[in-house]
Design a protein around this motif. Structure first.
Motif, PDB file in Angstrom:
ATOM      1  N   HIS A   1      -6.093  -4.858  10.000  1.00 35.90           N
ATOM      2  CA  HIS A   1      -7.269  -4.934   9.138  1.00 35.90           C
ATOM      3  C   HIS A   1      -7.479  -6.379   8.726  1.00 35.90           C
ATOM      4  O   HIS A   1      -6.533  -7.173   8.695  1.00 35.90           O
ATOM      5  N   GLU A   2      -8.714  -6.706   8.378  1.00 39.80           N
ATOM      6  CA  GLU A   2      -9.002  -8.003   7.780  1.00 39.80           C
ATOM      7  C   GLU A   2      -8.403  -8.027   6.375  1.00 39.80           C
ATOM      8  O   GLU A   2      -8.366  -7.002   5.696  1.00 39.80           O
ATOM      9  N   ALA A   3      -7.939  -9.163   5.938  1.00 40.98           N
ATOM     10  CA  ALA A   3      -7.301  -9.298   4.618  1.00 40.98           C
ATOM     11  C   ALA A   3      -8.357  -9.471   3.533  1.00 40.98           C
ATOM     12  O   ALA A   3      -8.416 -10.492   2.848  1.00 40.98           O
ATOM     13  N   THR A   4      -9.190  -8.453   3.351  1.00 44.70           N
ATOM     14  CA  THR A   4     -10.207  -8.479   2.302  1.00 44.70           C
ATOM     15  C   THR A   4      -9.592  -7.985   0.997  1.00 44.70           C
ATOM     16  O   THR A   4      -8.553  -7.313   1.011  1.00 44.70           O
ATOM     17  N   PRO A   5     -10.209  -8.283  -0.134  1.00 41.99           N
ATOM     18  CA  PRO A   5      -9.655  -7.818  -1.410  1.00 41.99           C
ATOM     19  C   PRO A   5      -9.538  -6.293  -1.499  1.00 41.99           C
ATOM     20  O   PRO A   5      -8.578  -5.786  -2.080  1.00 41.99           O
ATOM     21  N   SER A   6     -10.455  -5.567  -0.909  1.00 41.02           N
ATOM     22  CA  SER A   6     -10.374  -4.111  -0.978  1.00 41.02           C
ATOM     23  C   SER A   6      -9.194  -3.575  -0.173  1.00 41.02           C
ATOM     24  O   SER A   6      -8.485  -2.670  -0.625  1.00 41.02           O
ATOM     25  N   ILE A   7      -8.974  -4.127   1.015  1.00 45.96           N
ATOM     26  CA  ILE A   7      -7.840  -3.695   1.839  1.00 45.96           C
ATOM     27  C   ILE A   7      -6.527  -4.076   1.164  1.00 45.96           C
ATOM     28  O   ILE A   7      -5.580  -3.281   1.126  1.00 45.96           O
ATOM     29  N   LEU A   8      -6.449  -5.270   0.597  1.00 50.93           N
ATOM     30  CA  LEU A   8      -5.228  -5.698  -0.079  1.00 50.93           C
ATOM     31  C   LEU A   8      -4.939  -4.837  -1.306  1.00 50.93           C
ATOM     32  O   LEU A   8      -3.784  -4.543  -1.617  1.00 50.93           O
ATOM     33  N   GLY A   9      -5.987  -4.393  -1.992  1.00 53.81           N
ATOM     34  CA  GLY A   9      -5.804  -3.484  -3.124  1.00 53.81           C
ATOM     35  C   GLY A   9      -5.288  -2.134  -2.678  1.00 53.81           C
ATOM     36  O   GLY A   9      -4.444  -1.530  -3.349  1.00 53.81           O
ATOM     37  N   MET A  10      -5.775  -1.648  -1.539  1.00 48.99           N
ATOM     38  CA  MET A  10      -5.290  -0.379  -1.004  1.00 48.99           C
ATOM     39  C   MET A  10      -3.823  -0.492  -0.611  1.00 48.99           C
ATOM     40  O   MET A  10      -3.029   0.416  -0.870  1.00 48.99           O
ATOM     41  N   VAL A  11      -3.459  -1.614   0.005  1.00 49.08           N
ATOM     42  CA  VAL A  11      -2.072  -1.829   0.404  1.00 49.08           C
ATOM     43  C   VAL A  11      -1.178  -1.893  -0.832  1.00 49.08           C
ATOM     44  O   VAL A  11      -0.060  -1.374  -0.830  1.00 49.08           O
ATOM     45  N   GLU A  12      -1.664  -2.489  -1.900  1.00 48.65           N
ATOM     46  CA  GLU A  12      -0.882  -2.586  -3.135  1.00 48.65           C
ATOM     47  C   GLU A  12      -0.578  -1.204  -3.715  1.00 48.65           C
ATOM     48  O   GLU A  12       0.489  -0.977  -4.273  1.00 48.65           O
ATOM     49  N   LYS A  13      -1.503  -0.258  -3.562  1.00 49.79           N
ATOM     50  CA  LYS A  13      -1.295   1.107  -4.061  1.00 49.79           C
ATOM     51  C   LYS A  13      -0.174   1.829  -3.327  1.00 49.79           C
ATOM     52  O   LYS A  13       0.481   2.689  -3.904  1.00 49.79           O
ATOM     53  N   VAL A  14      -0.003   1.524  -2.043  1.00 53.76           N
ATOM     54  CA  VAL A  14       0.984   2.250  -1.228  1.00 53.76           C
ATOM     55  C   VAL A  14       2.047   1.303  -0.659  1.00 53.76           C
ATOM     56  O   VAL A  14       2.600   1.561   0.398  1.00 53.76           O
ATOM     57  N   LYS A  15       2.359   0.240  -1.377  1.00 49.57           N
ATOM     58  CA  LYS A  15       3.280  -0.767  -0.854  1.00 49.57           C
ATOM     59  C   LYS A  15       4.675  -0.226  -0.611  1.00 49.57           C
ATOM     60  O   LYS A  15       5.414  -0.775   0.200  1.00 49.57           O
ATOM     61  N   HIS A  16       5.049   0.868  -1.258  1.00 58.16           N
ATOM     62  CA  HIS A  16       6.368   1.461  -1.060  1.00 58.16           C
ATOM     63  C   HIS A  16       6.413   2.340   0.195  1.00 58.16           C
ATOM     64  O   HIS A  16       7.485   2.765   0.598  1.00 58.16           O
ATOM     65  N   LEU A  17       5.248   2.589   0.818  1.00 59.88           N
ATOM     66  CA  LEU A  17       5.181   3.438   2.014  1.00 59.88           C
ATOM     67  C   LEU A  17       4.916   2.643   3.285  1.00 59.88           C
ATOM     68  O   LEU A  17       5.026   3.193   4.373  1.00 59.88           O
ATOM     69  N   VAL A  18       4.549   1.368   3.163  1.00 59.38           N
ATOM     70  CA  VAL A  18       4.142   0.585   4.317  1.00 59.38           C
ATOM     71  C   VAL A  18       4.903  -0.733   4.381  1.00 59.38           C
ATOM     72  O   VAL A  18       5.526  -1.162   3.412  1.00 59.38           O
ATOM     73  N   LYS A  19       4.829  -1.372   5.552  1.00 59.62           N
ATOM     74  CA  LYS A  19       5.353  -2.723   5.756  1.00 59.62           C
ATOM     75  C   LYS A  19       4.187  -3.562   6.255  1.00 59.62           C
ATOM     76  O   LYS A  19       3.476  -3.168   7.170  1.00 59.62           O
ATOM     77  N   VAL A  20       3.987  -4.738   5.650  1.00 66.74           N
ATOM     78  CA  VAL A  20       2.853  -5.593   5.980  1.00 66.74           C
ATOM     79  C   VAL A  20       3.361  -6.877   6.623  1.00 66.74           C
ATOM     80  O   VAL A  20       4.274  -7.517   6.117  1.00 66.74           O
ATOM     81  N   THR A  21       2.740  -7.237   7.762  1.00 62.11           N
ATOM     82  CA  THR A  21       3.018  -8.518   8.405  1.00 62.11           C
ATOM     83  C   THR A  21       1.692  -9.218   8.656  1.00 62.11           C
ATOM     84  O   THR A  21       0.648  -8.582   8.718  1.00 62.11           O
ATOM     85  N   GLU A  22       1.756 -10.519   8.814  1.00 58.53           N
ATOM     86  CA  GLU A  22       0.523 -11.289   9.016  1.00 58.53           C
ATOM     87  C   GLU A  22       0.419 -11.832  10.406  1.00 58.53           C
ATOM     88  O   GLU A  22       1.285 -11.791  11.189  1.00 58.53           O
TER      89      GLU A  22
END
Length: 58
Positions: A37-58
């Motif tokens: 996904h593009e690193a938009t504020p909305s996507i980053l906010g969604m990732v913050e909600k489920v950060k314990h369920l996902v792994k993020v790389t750039e």
């Protein structure tokens, strides 16, 4: 904008409904599935909600 890769690493079985809906909105349905996904504020906010369920790389 930069893109980020999001990988589902934990199950959503015992998670609240809003977290399950966020995972669906991100496009994560199966374990170890990776989406970009593009690193938009909305996507980053969604990732913050489920950060314990996902792994993020750039």
């Amino acid at each position: 904008m930069a893109t980020i890769k999001i990988q589902k690493v934990r199950s959503t079985i015992k998670s609240p409904k809003n977290q399950k809906l966020v995972m669906e909105a991100l496009g994560l349905r199966k374990m170890n599935q990776v989406v970009e996904h593009e690193a938009t504020p909305s996507i980053l906010g969604m990732v913050e909600k489920v950060k314990h369920l996902v792994k993020v790389t750039e």
